[in-house]
Design an enzyme around this catalytic site. Structure first.
Site, PDB file in Angstrom:
ATOM      1  CD  GLU A   1      -2.458   1.439   0.265  1.00 48.30           C
ATOM      2  OE1 GLU A   1      -1.361   1.324   0.837  1.00 48.30           O
ATOM      3  OE2 GLU A   1      -3.024   0.506  -0.336  1.00 48.30           O
TER       4      GLU A   1
ATOM      5  CE  LYS B   1      -1.540  -5.660   7.099  1.00 50.31           C
ATOM      6  NZ  LYS B   1      -1.618  -6.390   8.356  1.00 50.31           N
TER       7      LYS B   1
ATOM      8  NE  ARG C   1      -2.612 -15.558   7.690  1.00 52.88           N
ATOM      9  CZ  ARG C   1      -3.220 -15.584   6.521  1.00 52.88           C
ATOM     10  NH1 ARG C   1      -3.050 -16.626   5.713  1.00 52.88           N
ATOM     11  NH2 ARG C   1      -4.001 -14.588   6.120  1.00 52.88           N
TER      12      ARG C   1
ATOM     13  CG  HIS D   1     -12.328  -5.405   0.481  1.00 51.23           C
ATOM     14  ND1 HIS D   1     -11.900  -4.745  -0.647  1.00 51.23           N
ATOM     15  CD2 HIS D   1     -13.262  -4.606   1.060  1.00 51.23           C
ATOM     16  CE1 HIS D   1     -12.536  -3.589  -0.741  1.00 51.23           C
ATOM     17  NE2 HIS D   1     -13.369  -3.486   0.277  1.00 51.23           N
TER      18      HIS D   1
END
Length: 506
Positions: free
Chosen positions: A208, A124, A300, A243
């Site tokens: 973030e 990430k 994917r 999540h």
């Protein structure tokens, strides 16, 4: 005449997966005239995907590490069966760059992107740096992993609370913590690092800015090896628990045509930044003012791809197979249009009233709905079992209609028609969401469950419960006395059981 620059055509596909996605891939392979190979763990030996395949091979015990995640066993089956391509589905080895490289080394086509693209987007922090260079909008934060809590706290103070601590090497909500004040930062970072290490073997995290009341909107992209990259519009995935998505729809109810075009262009730029080939999904967070920020790219096919297929008429697996054989995309961006609205409800063996805890077990009844505009992708069937070893998904129920309201109403009808017994499911929650004002009006965020759902919302009121109990008692009485007249009170003479019913009980 065959183009010598193209790879040899695919003849036999090994599906390195199980459940509904294995069944779904096999169906398209069969429509395209391709032979299929299933792999299965010991408890999956009678699973639907095993019976549907042309060939099936055992690969080990229930534990995924010794079966569906064992690269050598799967490549061994490819050699033994003569499969010339492997479709990984989603989960398991689908985003494993080493497996994609091992397929190439073994001379077996991996139906997905290159190992390089998987690696670039799988990390990430590396992905954030690439997206920054490509001009894709991102929430304020770090492009590199933070070394320790002191550095992380300084970053959080600089960009302003609340912040999101996220695992650098993973997804699916694991290794993720929301922090609202400096007092909680060190503990939250420690927990995120520990969870990331346990889930991905990599404890690195980055920071973030946390977007308040965000919506989770993703764009489906497909790219070929001839320089063509297109997007197939968006999917809204904001109804989540832990999540993780549970309800999706296409298109989103909030995007304007202008924002849709901007996000689509950003998704294409993200894919082109890593020379992406095949199907993938670029995920964004969108705030209340429709500002959007890159979140991650899933390299994917997604669980929720059926809603995109409904509104575009494109078989995404068929396109994956064509691209893997070196063919150009069968459509251009200008040829794609959105037709109607589609919604997906994920039917899990989970108990919504108990925090969505998994509830695996025997599936004593499974009677899915049908009818116009209804699609059910199921990985288990009546008489089978939702296994404790894997994701507890029973099926994906999708509906389509010309309008969003029509798709919602059709979903309510389909959920009411769906019969499942033996395990507790998310069907009641999905029905709750479909009927909630926030969902029906499109005024919701990723906090829908926290803001609107309580276990009490699923409870039947006492009067209705009494009526249901009376109906059940009446049906039970009719069922038992029809076969045994001695059970009928007051000398009643019940009707003789029908021949059809008697045959059913043999």
């Amino acid at each position: 005449m065959t183009d010598a620059s193209l790879p040899e055509p695919i003849n036999k596909v090994l599906i390195a997966n199980r459940g509904e996605i294995a069944v779904r891939v096999m169906r398209t392979c069969q429509e395209m005239g391709l032979a299929t190979v299933a792999v299965y763990s010991a408890p999956d030996r009678r699973a639907p995907h095993v019976r549907l395949a042309d060939e099936a091979y055992a690969i080990g015990p229930a534990e995924a590490n010794a079966s569906y995640l064992d690269q050598e066993k799967i490549l061994g089956v490819a050699r033994q069966s003569g499969a010339d391509a492997i479709h990984p589905g989603y989960g398991f080895l689908s985003e494993n760059a080493d497996f994609a490289a091992a397929c190439a080394a073994a001379g077996v086509r991996f139906i997905g992107p290159s190992p390089e693209a998987i690696r670039a987007m799988g990390d990430k922090t590396a992905a954030r740096e690439l997206m920054q260079q490509a001009g894709v909008p991102m929430a304020p934060g770090t492009t590199d992993a933070v070394a320790d809590a002191t550095e992380g706290a300084a970053v959080a103070e600089d960009i302003g609370y609340p912040v999101l601590i996220k695992a650098a090497a993973g997804g699916g909500g694991k290794g993720m913590r929301i922090v609202h004040s400096p007092d909680n930062f060190a503990r939250a970072m420690e927990m995120a690092q520990s969870e990331a290490e346990g889930a991905f073997g990599d404890g690195r995290v980055f920071i973030e800015k946390y977007i308040q009341q965000p919506r989770h909107i993703e764009f489906q992209i497909v790219a070929d090896a001839h320089g063509n990259t297109v997007h197939l519009f968006e999917r809204e995935c904001s109804i989540q628990r832990r999540h993780q998505k549970v309800i999706e729809e296409a298109p989103s109810s909030v995007l304007t045509p202008e924002v849709r075009a901007e996000m689509g262009a950003a998704a294409i730029a993200a894919a082109e930044a890593v020379d992406y080939v095949n199907a993938g999904t670029v995920e964004f967070l969108v705030d209340a003012d429709l500002n959007f920020y890159f979140m991650e790219m899933n390299t994917r096919l997604q669980v929720e791809h059926p809603v995109t297929e409904w509104i575009t008429g494109i078989d995404l697996v068929a396109e994956q197979l064509r691209v893997a054989q070196g063919a150009p995309l069968s459509f251009s961006q200008d040829e794609l249009t959105m037709n109607g609205h589609a919604i997906e409800s994920r039917v899990y063996a989970e108990d919504p009233a108990a925090g969505f805890l998994p509830d695996p077990g025997p599936l004593t009844r499974h009677a899915p709905p049908s009818g116009l505009g209804v699609r059910v992708d199921a990985g288990v069937e009546e008489g089978g079992e939702v296994l404790i070893h894997y994701d507890p998904m029973i099926s994906k129920l999708t509906t389509w209609a010309p309008t969003r309201q029509g798709a919602i109403d059709r979903m309510v009808r389909a959920l009411d028609e769906y019969e499942v017994a033996g395990v507790t499911t998310t069907i009641p929650f999905c029905r709750f969401a479909m009927q909630h004002e926030a969902f029906r009006t499109g005024t919701f965020s990723t906090h829908f469950v926290d803001d609107h759902f309580t276990p009490e919302a699923l409870h039947v009121d006492s009067a209705a419960r009494d009526r249901l109990a009376a109906i059940a008692a009446t049906l039970y009485y009719a069922e038992t006395t029809a076969d045994d007249p001695s059970l009928a009170p007051n000398g009643a003479s019940p009707a003789r059981a029908s021949a059809w019913r008697q045959r059913r009980r043999l």
